[in-house]
Design an enzyme around this catalytic site. Structure first.
Site, PDB file in Angstrom:
ATOM      1  N   SER A 228       0.838  -1.191   0.000  1.00  0.00           N
ATOM      2  CA  SER A 228       0.000   0.000   0.000  1.00  0.00           C
ATOM      3  C   SER A 228       0.887   1.260   0.000  1.00  0.00           C
ATOM      4  O   SER A 228       1.725   1.424  -0.880  1.00  0.00           O
ATOM      5  CB  SER A 228      -0.968  -0.058   1.188  1.00  0.00           C
ATOM      6  OG  SER A 228      -1.998   0.888   1.055  1.00  0.00           O
ATOM      7  N   ASP A 454      -8.597  -4.588  -6.236  1.00  0.00           N
ATOM      8  CA  ASP A 454      -8.168  -3.800  -5.079  1.00  0.00           C
ATOM      9  C   ASP A 454      -8.964  -2.500  -5.006  1.00  0.00           C
ATOM     10  O   ASP A 454      -8.946  -1.698  -5.932  1.00  0.00           O
ATOM     11  CB  ASP A 454      -6.674  -3.491  -5.198  1.00  0.00           C
ATOM     12  CG  ASP A 454      -6.058  -3.026  -3.890  1.00  0.00           C
ATOM     13  OD1 ASP A 454      -6.694  -2.218  -3.186  1.00  0.00           O
ATOM     14  OD2 ASP A 454      -4.940  -3.456  -3.576  1.00  0.00           O
ATOM     15  N   HIS A 484      -7.405  -5.875  -0.799  1.00  0.00           N
ATOM     16  CA  HIS A 484      -6.292  -4.935  -0.817  1.00  0.00           C
ATOM     17  C   HIS A 484      -4.991  -5.713  -0.703  1.00  0.00           C
ATOM     18  O   HIS A 484      -4.624  -6.195   0.362  1.00  0.00           O
ATOM     19  CB  HIS A 484      -6.452  -3.962   0.352  1.00  0.00           C
ATOM     20  CG  HIS A 484      -5.463  -2.838   0.362  1.00  0.00           C
ATOM     21  ND1 HIS A 484      -5.107  -2.142  -0.784  1.00  0.00           N
ATOM     22  CD2 HIS A 484      -4.757  -2.269   1.376  1.00  0.00           C
ATOM     23  CE1 HIS A 484      -4.227  -1.197  -0.458  1.00  0.00           C
ATOM     24  NE2 HIS A 484      -4.002  -1.266   0.836  1.00  0.00           N
TER      25      HIS A 484
END
Length: 515
Positions: A228, A454, A484
């Site tokens: 991320s 995602d 995610h």
């Protein structure tokens, strides 16, 4: 109201970047302060997490009975004055399990946010990386401003409860004024409580911290696993120190070419797409879907619930009520992982009957609130890092002009993410750049893994990151899945590709697709 960064690259929660004075030239030099580069880390058993880290108990022993070890790394508070005051960065590690003769070095993790504590996250998911531990010391850290690392502090628990209960999608002038006043109050509290740290929490600062960390850990190269926002941090590191990059993997990839506004708009589309996937999954099961008769019916009923909550909140976790804002953040949190979809179904089913507890628990996870009412500094750090990195300052008039496009991108999340852009109003530190520079000519291959489903870091960002890193550097791998990130999906194709690169140096063919 969660910062859009908590959602955009977690943001949770995600965001952008560079200090202009540092962009003038890349550097492969060792740490400017030789004394800091020669420091010895004092590894000890880990204490219980601090309040800013989220509280709780010390990490459980590793499967072989060994304890996790923690230490503190000294770094300059101001990298422009490397011989000035220092701060301590909290580190955690698990020693390599496969013997010294097979050990490659340290593998440093950043799990995102910005604002997430790596010291608490790594042991929570340590078993997922057991195979990588056969040849690496697994290492993570609280970046500056986070957890035990000179944490940014803003409002207290009671104030944060009120902050996250507010109406984050104002419908009239009075609600808009109240939202902006609440944002200003929050930002003023950050300045009052953390003024010394606010100019020094940029992603470029964290990247320089990582290069010092590399040296002190005794590694010639930085082996890295970024997730991320951690992909953004990794890209900035590669830009600043291309010849110090070792084997690196970016998973759940932030698009480094976007402004904060473009990132929020892209994420609105991503969460709407994920919501559609959730709805299709619910109605496709053999048993009846308890929250709708068709995918469109599921989405329509959720939209109606949120409209109803705007004027009539329902019971949440006493004494708090489930508001429209809390419900929206709870739904977004559940879309981060397909493993949470059953909880989302349960939470929605209960909410339709007037019980908002499950959705509120999901919302609390997003905002870093424990069941005892204490908050970690996740939100404070997220806002501080994002506002230091991001040059744009979006006011209410700008948001109102952009609302139609955000609503088209996502009827459910569009307004929520659009109004989240006002989070840096009157921030006391200027933002650094429109977006980060991650170009890394001369760096070795970096594996860039994108997940087509995602919601928080939409799939398109992986290709943008691979291209921005440069020809021969970014190697794109696609996972056709949900949630995610890709590695933690347990997909064998993804894990074999990542493990093969990190453990054996085998770079998968660019454009590889895993299903």
């Amino acid at each position: 109201m969660p910062s859009p960064s908590l959602l955009r690259a977690t943001a949770v929660t995600v965001s952008a970047l560079l200090l202009a004075s540092l962009l003038a030239g890349c550097s492969d030099d060792t740490a400017e302060d030789e004394d800091l580069a020669r420091q010895q880390l004092d590894w000890k058993d880990c204490p219980a997490p601090s309040r800013a880290q989220g509280g709780g108990t010390p990490p459980s022993p590793l499967p072989n009975g060994e304890e996790w070890q923690c230490a503190t790394l000294k770094v300059p508070r101001d990298w422009d004055d490397p011989e000035g005051d220092t701060i301590g960065l909290a580190l955690i590690r698990a020693r390599a399990s496969g013997g010294e003769d097979r050990r490659i070095g340290s593998l440093i993790f950043n799990f995102g946010g910005p604002g997430g504590s790596g010291v608490t996250t790594l042991p929570a998911f340590g078993n997922d990386y057991a195979h990588l531990r056969t040849r690496y010391d697994l290492v993570s850290f609280d970046p500056r401003g986070v957890g035990r690392s000179a944490p940014v502090l803003c409002e207290d628990d009671q104030q944060l409860d009120a902050f996250f209960q507010q109406d984050a999608t104002p419908d009239d002038a009075a609600e808009r004024t109240e939202l902006l006043e609440n944002v200003r109050d929050f930002n003023e509290a950050c300045e009052k409580n953390s003024a010394k740290m606010l100019p020094h929490v940029l992603t470029t600062d964290a990247a320089r911290d990582m290069d010092l960390m590399r040296q002190v850990l005794g590694d010639d190269e930085l082996h890295y696993f970024g997730i991320s926002y951690g992909t953004e941090l990794g890209g900035v590191y590669a830009h600043l120190f291309p010849r110090n990059v070792g084997r690196a993997v970016f998973d759940a990839v932030v698009d480094p070419t976007q402004t904060p506004e473009q990132g929020s708009l892209g994420q609105a589309r991503g969460f709407q797409r994920a919501l559609g996937n959730f709805a299709e999954n619910c109605v496709s099961k053999a048993e009846d879907c308890p929250i709708g008769d068709s995918a469109q019916d599921v989405e329509d009923r959720i939209a109606q619930l949120l409209r109803d909550l705007d004027s009539r909140p329902i019971d949440g976790i006493f004494p708090r009520e489930l508001t429209q804002t809390a419900a929206t953040s709870g739904i977004a949190q559940a879309l981060y992982s397909q493993e949470f979809w059953d909880y989302l179904t349960e939470g929605l089913d209960q909410a339709y009957d007037g019980d908002g507890q499950v959705l509120m628990l999901l919302s609390d996870t997003m905002t870093g609130r424990r069941t005892n009412g204490e908050y970690s500094n996740l939100t404070a750090a997220n806002v501080a890092i994002s506002c230091a990195d991001d040059r744009p300052r979006y006011d209410a008039a700008h948001v109102e002009r952009r609302l139609p496009e955000f609503r088209r991108a996502s009827p459910l999340f569009g307004e929520y993410l659009a109004w989240g852009m006002v989070g840096c109003v009157d921030w006391p530190v200027p933002g650094a750049a429109e977006h980060p520079d991650v170009s890394a000519p001369g760096a070795p291959p970096i594996l860039v893994v994108g997940n087509t489903g995602d919601p928080a870091t939409p799939y398109e960002g992986a290709r943008k990151m691979a291209r921005a890193l440069g020809q021969g550097v970014g190697v794109e791998l696609t996972y056709e899945g949900q949630g995610h990130g890709a590695y933690d999906s347990k997909n064998k194709c993804v894990q074999d590709a990542v493990n093969g690169y990190l453990l054996d140096g085998k770079v998968p063919a660019a454009g590889t697709v895993c299903r």
